[in-house]
Design an enzyme around this catalytic site. Structure first.
Site, PDB file in Angstrom:
ATOM      1  N   ARG A 224      -8.288 -48.867 -32.000  1.00 12.05           N
ATOM      2  CA  ARG A 224      -8.613 -47.444 -31.930  1.00 12.05           C
ATOM      3  C   ARG A 224      -7.886 -46.725 -33.075  1.00 12.05           C
ATOM      4  O   ARG A 224      -6.769 -47.102 -33.446  1.00 12.05           O
ATOM      5  CB  ARG A 224      -8.157 -46.841 -30.600  1.00 12.05           C
ATOM      6  N   HIS A 272     -17.105 -47.154 -37.070  1.00  7.71           N
ATOM      7  CA  HIS A 272     -16.956 -47.561 -35.664  1.00  7.71           C
ATOM      8  C   HIS A 272     -18.188 -48.345 -35.207  1.00  7.71           C
ATOM      9  O   HIS A 272     -18.873 -47.951 -34.264  1.00  7.71           O
ATOM     10  CB  HIS A 272     -16.698 -46.349 -34.767  1.00  7.71           C
TER      11      HIS A 272
HETATM   12  N1  LIG Z   1     -14.049 -51.068 -32.897  1.00  6.43           N
HETATM   13  C1  LIG Z   1     -14.842 -51.246 -31.869  1.00  6.43           C
HETATM   14  O1  LIG Z   1     -16.051 -50.973 -31.911  1.00  6.43           O
HETATM   15  C2  LIG Z   1     -14.285 -51.836 -30.605  1.00  6.43           C
HETATM   16  C3  LIG Z   1     -15.146 -52.545 -29.746  1.00  6.43           C
HETATM   17  C4  LIG Z   1     -14.598 -53.113 -28.604  1.00  6.43           C
HETATM   18  C5  LIG Z   1     -13.238 -52.967 -28.336  1.00  6.43           C
HETATM   19  N2  LIG Z   1     -12.456 -52.257 -29.198  1.00  6.43           N
HETATM   20  C6  LIG Z   1     -11.020 -52.095 -28.918  1.00  6.43           C
HETATM   21  O2  LIG Z   1     -10.423 -53.364 -28.682  1.00  6.43           O
HETATM   22  C7  LIG Z   1      -9.511 -53.196 -27.604  1.00  6.43           C
HETATM   23  C8  LIG Z   1      -9.143 -54.535 -27.000  1.00  6.43           C
HETATM   24  O3  LIG Z   1     -10.252 -55.032 -26.262  1.00  6.43           O
HETATM   25  P1  LIG Z   1     -10.099 -56.356 -25.348  1.00  6.43           P
HETATM   26  O4  LIG Z   1     -11.412 -56.517 -24.678  1.00  6.43           O
HETATM   27  O5  LIG Z   1      -9.530 -57.468 -26.119  1.00  6.43           O
HETATM   28  O6  LIG Z   1      -8.991 -55.827 -24.300  1.00  6.43           O
HETATM   29  P2  LIG Z   1      -8.116 -56.675 -23.274  1.00  6.43           P
HETATM   30  O7  LIG Z   1      -8.835 -57.943 -22.936  1.00  6.43           O
HETATM   31  O8  LIG Z   1      -7.722 -55.744 -22.202  1.00  6.43           O
HETATM   32  O9  LIG Z   1      -6.810 -57.095 -24.114  1.00  6.43           O
HETATM   33  C9  LIG Z   1      -5.843 -56.189 -24.522  1.00  6.43           C
HETATM   34  C10 LIG Z   1      -4.706 -56.953 -25.175  1.00  6.43           C
HETATM   35  O10 LIG Z   1      -3.726 -56.024 -25.658  1.00  6.43           O
HETATM   36  C11 LIG Z   1      -2.454 -56.384 -25.136  1.00  6.43           C
HETATM   37  N3  LIG Z   1      -1.619 -55.197 -24.940  1.00  6.43           N
HETATM   38  C12 LIG Z   1      -1.901 -54.076 -24.226  1.00  6.43           C
HETATM   39  N4  LIG Z   1      -0.849 -53.227 -24.251  1.00  6.43           N
HETATM   40  C13 LIG Z   1       0.115 -53.833 -24.984  1.00  6.43           C
HETATM   41  C14 LIG Z   1       1.430 -53.482 -25.355  1.00  6.43           C
HETATM   42  N5  LIG Z   1       1.970 -52.320 -24.972  1.00  6.43           N
HETATM   43  N6  LIG Z   1       2.131 -54.348 -26.106  1.00  6.43           N
HETATM   44  C15 LIG Z   1       1.595 -55.535 -26.480  1.00  6.43           C
HETATM   45  N7  LIG Z   1       0.359 -55.941 -26.173  1.00  6.43           N
HETATM   46  C16 LIG Z   1      -0.370 -55.085 -25.422  1.00  6.43           C
HETATM   47  C17 LIG Z   1      -2.751 -57.054 -23.816  1.00  6.43           C
HETATM   48  O11 LIG Z   1      -1.634 -57.821 -23.403  1.00  6.43           O
HETATM   49  P3  LIG Z   1      -1.712 -58.778 -22.102  1.00  6.43           P
HETATM   50  O12 LIG Z   1      -2.601 -59.922 -22.502  1.00  6.43           O
HETATM   51  O13 LIG Z   1      -0.313 -59.199 -21.898  1.00  6.43           O
HETATM   52  O14 LIG Z   1      -2.297 -57.942 -20.990  1.00  6.43           O
HETATM   53  C18 LIG Z   1      -3.980 -57.884 -24.182  1.00  6.43           C
HETATM   54  O15 LIG Z   1      -3.582 -59.076 -24.817  1.00  6.43           O
HETATM   55  C19 LIG Z   1     -10.236 -52.217 -26.682  1.00  6.43           C
HETATM   56  O16 LIG Z   1      -9.346 -51.588 -25.779  1.00  6.43           O
HETATM   57  C20 LIG Z   1     -10.813 -51.241 -27.674  1.00  6.43           C
HETATM   58  O17 LIG Z   1      -9.872 -50.237 -27.955  1.00  6.43           O
HETATM   59  C21 LIG Z   1     -12.951 -51.699 -30.313  1.00  6.43           C
END
Ligand SMILES: NC(=O)c1ccc[n+]([C@@H]2O[C@H](COP(=O)([O-])OP(=O)(O)OC[C@H]3O[C@@H](n4cnc5c(N)ncnc54)[C@H](OP(=O)(O)O)[C@@H]3O)[C@@H](O)[C@H]2O)c1
Length: 309
Positions: A224, A272
């Protein structure tokens, strides 16, 4: 059994046909045809006006159409009766990973420089960077971060990753906590942000964090925009700490006219577009969750509001 009613708060022309095809017996209402507000059990949404939520007395579920739920978690924190689920799709994960890798590789193999050479009919080989000598550091090892890690691994890069809890991934050095972050950053010639936006991760790409990277490293953001202190990022580019950046997301979208990122050739921008959920792929999981909601079974792909993701 009364079937649950889902209000479509985002792009009804895309979502309604897919949902109706998957469950003709269920009630899907575009927001413009809300009818009796008391009927609504769930909202399918991207960003939602809190006033709409307050107008739905029997609402129990916010369903996010994407992986990021930062727009919704604050709303649910103050309304304990609300659960948040998100759609989960390997195609979305793969699309985001593809863009992160593509953004890195165009810089890594000097494609913009060669495009410039071509315009001037120049044949000028640049030093070849090798994957085996390059470490990718990934912030976030969730669905998307792990897919990014696997993609870089397959190309022969060294890969390390940072998450909130410790993860084991074969061939990937994993870190957690502030100490772990500071152990990983000096190795990361490419730093990729795939974090969710939470109170803990907002502004994480700060001057201090960028200052820990090796000189002339590269930054990729598919998380983000608000993860990044954009002034600090521009300063890191200007000081040479960063050789370049690939950014899909921005603090303010669309990126404002005249923003320094538009003007800086070292910054590659996409608007995006890392992924777009395809309704027909995820309609069955949405319907499954609505049935679970109605029958009191635990929902799948739930967000933990206390963690913020
Ligand atoms: N650019 C785009 O179009 C697009 C599209 C889709 C998603 N995204 C972004 O990508 C993000 C991630 O998606 P995802 O599906 O991979 O989410 P996810 O499966 O919920 O994974 C989030 C990861 O971030 C880690 N994390 C969260 N808070 C943290 C902290 N304070 N310190 C260290 N690590 C932390 C989590 O740790 P744990 O494993 O320990 O829980 C997990 O490994 C989304 O939230 C969104 O913002 C962007």
């Amino acid at each position: 059994m009364t079937l649950p009613t889902l209000l479509i708060n985002t792009e009804p022309a895309r979502w309604l046909p897919a949902l109706r095809a998957a469950a003709p017996e269920m009630q899907f209402r575009p927001q413009a045809e809300i009818g009796d507000a008391a009927d609504v059990d769930a909202i399918l949404t991207w960003k939602v006006d809190p006033a709409l939520i307050d107008a739905l007395p029997n609402l129990r579920l916010l369903y996010a159409v994407g992986a990021g739920v930062d727009y919704l978690v604050d709303l649910a924190r103050t309304r304990p009766q609300l659960q948040i689920a998100r759609v989960v799709d390997d195609a979305v994960t793969g699309d985001v990973a593809t863009l992160a890798v593509a953004g890195t590789l165009q810089w890594f193999r000097d494609l913009p420089a060669y495009a410039g050479q071509k315009q001037n009919e120049l044949w000028h080989p640049l030093p070849v960077r090798s994957t085996a000598d390059t470490t990718i550091g990934i912030l976030g090892l969730g669905r998307i971060g792990r897919a990014i890690a696997r993609a870089f691994q397959a190309l022969g890069f060294r890969v390390c990753g940072w998450s909130r809890s410790i993860h084991r991934m074969e061939g990937v050095s994993t870190y957690t906590g502030s100490e772990g972050l500071h152990a990983m950053l000096p190795q990361a010639q490419v730093l990729v942000c795939a974090l969710p936006l939470t109170a803990e991760t907002e502004g994480i790409i700060s001057a201090q964090v960028l200052g820990c990277l090796p000189p002339k490293s590269f930054f990729v953001n598919v998380g983000r925009g608000l993860h990044v202190d954009e002034v600090a990022l521009q300063a890191a580019l200007d000081s040479g700490r960063l050789a370049g950046a690939f950014l899909d997301v921005f603090a303010e979208e669309p990126l404002a006219p005249g923003h320094s990122f538009w003007l800086d050739a070292r910054v590659q921008i996409t608007p995006h577009v890392a992924s777009r959920t395809r309704p027909s792929r995820v309609a069955p999981q949405i319907i499954d969750n609505l049935l679970r909601l109605r029958t009191g079974q635990p929902l799948l792909n739930l967000v933990r509001p206390e963690a913020g993701y």
